[in-house]
Design an enzyme around this catalytic site. Structure first.
Site, PDB file in Angstrom:
ATOM      1  CB  ALA A  10      -0.948  -0.007   1.193  1.00  0.00           C
ATOM      2  N   GLY A  11       2.120   1.128   0.188  1.00  0.00           N
ATOM      3  CA  GLY A  11       3.004   2.300   0.300  1.00  0.00           C
ATOM      4  C   GLY A  11       2.922   3.204  -0.920  1.00  0.00           C
ATOM      5  NE  ARG A  15      12.205   7.191  -0.383  1.00  0.00           N
ATOM      6  CZ  ARG A  15      12.852   6.284   0.333  1.00  0.00           C
ATOM      7  NH1 ARG A  15      14.163   6.224   0.296  1.00  0.00           N
ATOM      8  NH2 ARG A  15      12.183   5.418   1.076  1.00  0.00           N
ATOM      9  CE  LYS A  22       7.772   1.050  -3.169  1.00  0.00           C
ATOM     10  NZ  LYS A  22       8.669   1.450  -2.065  1.00  0.00           N
ATOM     11  N   GLY A  78       0.773   2.307   8.795  1.00  0.00           N
ATOM     12  CA  GLY A  78       1.900   1.471   9.211  1.00  0.00           C
ATOM     13  C   GLY A  78       1.716   0.010   8.842  1.00  0.00           C
ATOM     14  N   GLY A 138      15.101  -1.775  10.554  1.00  0.00           N
ATOM     15  CA  GLY A 138      14.826  -2.193  11.926  1.00  0.00           C
ATOM     16  C   GLY A 138      15.942  -3.144  12.372  1.00  0.00           C
ATOM     17  CG  ASN A 225      12.510   2.359  -0.630  1.00  0.00           C
ATOM     18  OD1 ASN A 225      11.334   2.093  -0.417  1.00  0.00           O
ATOM     19  ND2 ASN A 225      13.491   1.825   0.051  1.00  0.00           N
ATOM     20  NE  ARG A 331       5.065  -5.932 -38.731  1.00  0.00           N
ATOM     21  CZ  ARG A 331       4.163  -5.372 -39.539  1.00  0.00           C
ATOM     22  NH1 ARG A 331       4.531  -4.943 -40.732  1.00  0.00           N
ATOM     23  NH2 ARG A 331       2.915  -5.248 -39.160  1.00  0.00           N
TER      24      ARG A 331
HETATM   25  C1  UD1 Z   1       9.942  -1.913   7.501  1.00  0.00           C
HETATM   26  C2  UD1 Z   1      10.159  -2.540   8.866  1.00  0.00           C
HETATM   27  C3  UD1 Z   1      11.667  -2.546   9.192  1.00  0.00           C
HETATM   28  C4  UD1 Z   1      12.419  -3.270   8.115  1.00  0.00           C
HETATM   29  C5  UD1 Z   1      12.117  -2.670   6.750  1.00  0.00           C
HETATM   30  C6  UD1 Z   1      12.711  -3.554   5.681  1.00  0.00           C
HETATM   31  C7  UD1 Z   1       8.196  -1.955  10.191  1.00  0.00           C
HETATM   32  C8  UD1 Z   1       7.641  -1.084  11.239  1.00  0.00           C
HETATM   33  N1  UD1 Z   1       9.445  -1.761   9.852  1.00  0.00           N
HETATM   34  O1  UD1 Z   1      10.332  -0.572   7.611  1.00  0.00           O
HETATM   35  O2  UD1 Z   1      11.888  -3.180  10.432  1.00  0.00           O
HETATM   36  O3  UD1 Z   1      13.819  -3.200   8.366  1.00  0.00           O
HETATM   37  O4  UD1 Z   1      10.704  -2.619   6.515  1.00  0.00           O
HETATM   38  O5  UD1 Z   1      12.579  -2.935   4.442  1.00  0.00           O
HETATM   39  O6  UD1 Z   1       7.495  -2.839   9.695  1.00  0.00           O
HETATM   40  N2  UD1 Z   1       3.117  -0.774   3.809  1.00  0.00           N
HETATM   41  C9  UD1 Z   1       1.735  -0.871   3.715  1.00  0.00           C
HETATM   42  N3  UD1 Z   1       0.960  -0.097   4.512  1.00  0.00           N
HETATM   43  C10 UD1 Z   1       1.483   0.777   5.413  1.00  0.00           C
HETATM   44  C11 UD1 Z   1       2.905   0.887   5.494  1.00  0.00           C
HETATM   45  C12 UD1 Z   1       3.668   0.095   4.691  1.00  0.00           C
HETATM   46  O7  UD1 Z   1       1.205  -1.657   2.923  1.00  0.00           O
HETATM   47  O8  UD1 Z   1       0.717   1.451   6.101  1.00  0.00           O
HETATM   48  C13 UD1 Z   1       3.947  -1.624   2.946  1.00  0.00           C
HETATM   49  C14 UD1 Z   1       4.821  -0.815   1.998  1.00  0.00           C
HETATM   50  O9  UD1 Z   1       4.180  -0.650   0.743  1.00  0.00           O
HETATM   51  C15 UD1 Z   1       6.060  -1.693   1.867  1.00  0.00           C
HETATM   52  C16 UD1 Z   1       6.133  -2.426   3.199  1.00  0.00           C
HETATM   53  O10 UD1 Z   1       4.842  -2.342   3.760  1.00  0.00           O
HETATM   54  O11 UD1 Z   1       5.922  -2.665   0.847  1.00  0.00           O
HETATM   55  C17 UD1 Z   1       7.169  -1.821   4.138  1.00  0.00           C
HETATM   56  O12 UD1 Z   1       6.828  -0.479   4.388  1.00  0.00           O
HETATM   57  P1  UD1 Z   1       7.933   0.646   4.597  1.00  0.00           P
HETATM   58  O13 UD1 Z   1       7.258   1.929   4.827  1.00  0.00           O
HETATM   59  O14 UD1 Z   1       8.925   0.584   3.496  1.00  0.00           O
HETATM   60  O15 UD1 Z   1       8.616   0.164   5.951  1.00  0.00           O
HETATM   61  P2  UD1 Z   1      10.016   0.594   6.517  1.00  0.00           P
HETATM   62  O16 UD1 Z   1       9.866   1.848   7.247  1.00  0.00           O
HETATM   63  O17 UD1 Z   1      11.034   0.520   5.459  1.00  0.00           O
HETATM   64 MG    MG Z   2      11.010   0.392   3.338  1.00  0.00          MG
END
Ligand code: UD1
Ligand code: MG
Length: 454
Positions: A10-11, A15, A22, A78, A138, A225, A331
């Site tokens: 869902a992110g 970037r 993405k 999150g 993390g 990213n 073709r």
């Molecule tokens: C997350 C982990 C971190 C890890 C890293 C690895 C958590 C809190 N942290 O951090 O420990 O080292 O990934 O890359 O989990 N997403 C959703 N909905 C949301 C937020 C995120 O679907 O509300 C999805 C994003 O699209 C992505 C994935 O979850 O595919 C990770 O999200 P991202 O925001 O990149 O997490 P990080 O902060 O990188």
């Molecule tokens: Mg990430």
């Protein structure tokens, strides 16, 4: 235990600076999400749930023919929140849940099945790697070697920041306990988000064991990213493809200058020169030689075929011992039998060419059927389209088409016929006869003296 895969996708992907979501950005010609789905499908899960948000309609319609369960996360609160939403659609508390990210495309099914095998009713398993520079990830906190928690970069103490073992985000966990822990999450942290990673501490508190395992190659867990990371992973993927081909005995002049966007099946002693792009499923038989700068897509090439430089092949079949190019274009629906020669600036479309025929220079052959041992002269064109419909040209065995001929379809050139150069052929031509349509050449005596003063 049944397996359910949850893909977090869902992110926003801000970037990437692109209108395309993405997870739909291509890596080796296939969306990032497609790579994740391929790995997931190899594990034969009961269901695959995709949590989507940004660009949701585009993502859903790109995968509408896949049997996926879509979970909308309108607001990205999150990874913990995303997991909560997904788990609302999982009824089977005994299932194993595998959490994947839609933007981590290189994970292999082998790595994932090892991870799944480590998880059971009382064990959560985490995929971790140790990085020289763990910034941003993390950190995996251990006491006496046992995992206790995951601490995000922004919440970590300076001592924790020194930990090199990082959380990849990929984990396997039993469904029932996961649901329970997710209910206890809060966003009392630096990012004010619901962290999925907080379940580790809750699991440990519940007497669960947290196991870890690592992929064979740490590139497997790299996420995308921005376009720089996308390009890095693309190169990584291409290198793996090239290595695999070289292990099968293929000679690659430069493994860094070959791009495979699909699958390439090869025979023995295949040679591929620099800057070749392969797309879709392509088969190259024994002894095939591919010259530089060729683009070959959805094609099957027989044995000992030589493709000279700058040739484009799309959805065509090429028989043994053919020689194609340089600068040729095959073709869709072109079928060449054995020992056919197609030379420079020749375009073939939806045409069949039988054994031993030659079309060596500057020609367009469309909707045609060419018999054995035909010679098509330079500049020959099949006029296959009358503005409304396409028509067929048939050139029978042994015919010889003189240079710069237009064959106005539908038309049949008889076996062994010869067409005089420069002809426009609008009617069928008899076999074994010379046919030509050409205004006769004349010389006008004295013209020069009259028109050009001394
Ligand atoms: C997350 C982990 C971190 C890890 C890293 C690895 C958590 C809190 N942290 O951090 O420990 O080292 O990934 O890359 O989990 N997403 C959703 N909905 C949301 C937020 C995120 O679907 O509300 C999805 C994003 O699209 C992505 C994935 O979850 O595919 C990770 O999200 P991202 O925001 O990149 O997490 P990080 O902060 O990188
Ligand atoms: Mg990430």
């Amino acid at each position: 235990m049944a397996l359910q895969v949850v893909i977090l996708a869902a992110g926003a992907g801000t970037r990437m600076k692109s209108k395309l979501p993405k997870v739909l950005q291509p890596l080796a010609g296939k969306p990032l999400l497609g790579h994740v789905l391929s790995a997931a499908q190899k594990l034969h899960p009961e269901d695959i749930l995709v949590v989507y948000g940004h660009g949701g309609d585009a993502v859903r319609s790109a995968y509408q023919h896949h049997s996926l369960l879509w979970v909308e996360q309108a607001e990205q609160l999150g990874t913990g929140h995303a997991a909560q939403l997904a788990m609302a659609s999982v009824d089977d508390d005994d299932a194993t849940i595998l959490i994947l990210y839609g933007d981590v495309p290189l994970l292999t099914a082998e790595t994932l099945s090892t991870l799944i095998q480590r998880s059971n009713k009382k064990t959560l398993s985490l995929l971790t790697v140790s990085l020289e520079d763990p910034t941003g990830y993390g950190r995996v906190v251990r006491i006496d070697d046992k995992v206790q928690a995951i601490v995000e970069q922004k919440d970590a103490t300076s001592e924790q920041l020194a930990i090199k073992e990082i959380n990849t985000g990929i984990l396997a966990v039993p469904a029932g306990p996961l649901k329970r822990w997710l209910q206890h999450l809060n966003c009392d942290n630096a990012q004010q988000e619901y962290y999925l990673t907080d379940i580790i501490e809750l699991a440990v508190g519940d007497g669960f064991t947290v196991e870890t395992c690592s992929p064979r190659n740490s590139n497997e867990v790299m996420g995308v990213n921005d376009k720089i990371q996308l390009a890095n992973l693309e190169r990584q993927w291409q290198w793996t493809q090239a290595e695999h081909l070289m292990q099968q005995g293929v000679t690659l002049v430069d493994p860094h200058r070959l791009d495979i966007r699909g699958t390439l099946e090869v025979g023995q002693d295949v040679f591929i020169d620099a800057n070749v792009v392969i797309e879709g499923p392509v088969v190259l038989g024994d002894g095939c030689h591919i010259g530089p700068f060729c683009h070959i897509k959805d094609a099957v090439l027989g044995c000992d075929v030589r493709i000279n430089s700058h040739t484009v092949i799309d959805s065509a079949t090429v028989g043994d011992n053919c020689i194609i190019g340089p600068f040729a274009r095959l073709r869709p629906d072109t079928k060449l039998d054995t020992k056919v020669h197609v030379g420079n600036f020749v375009e073939l479309k939806k045409s069949e060419v039988a054994h031993g025929s030659k079309i060596n220079h500057l020609a367009y052959i469309g909707d045609a059927e060419i018999g054995r041992h035909v010679n098509v002269g330079a500049g020959t064109i099949t006029c296959n389209y009358d503005g409304l419909a396409k028509h067929k040209t048939v050139i029978k065995e042994g015919a010889f088409i003189g240079s710069d001929t237009q064959l106005v379809a539908p038309v049949i050139v008889g076996a062994g016929a010869v067409i005089g150069a420069g002809s426009t052929i609008t009617k069928d031509t008899p076999e074994n006869e010379l046919t030509l349509s050409r205004s006769e050449q004349k010389t006008i005596k004295g013209w020069m003296k009259k028109h050009r003063p001394e």
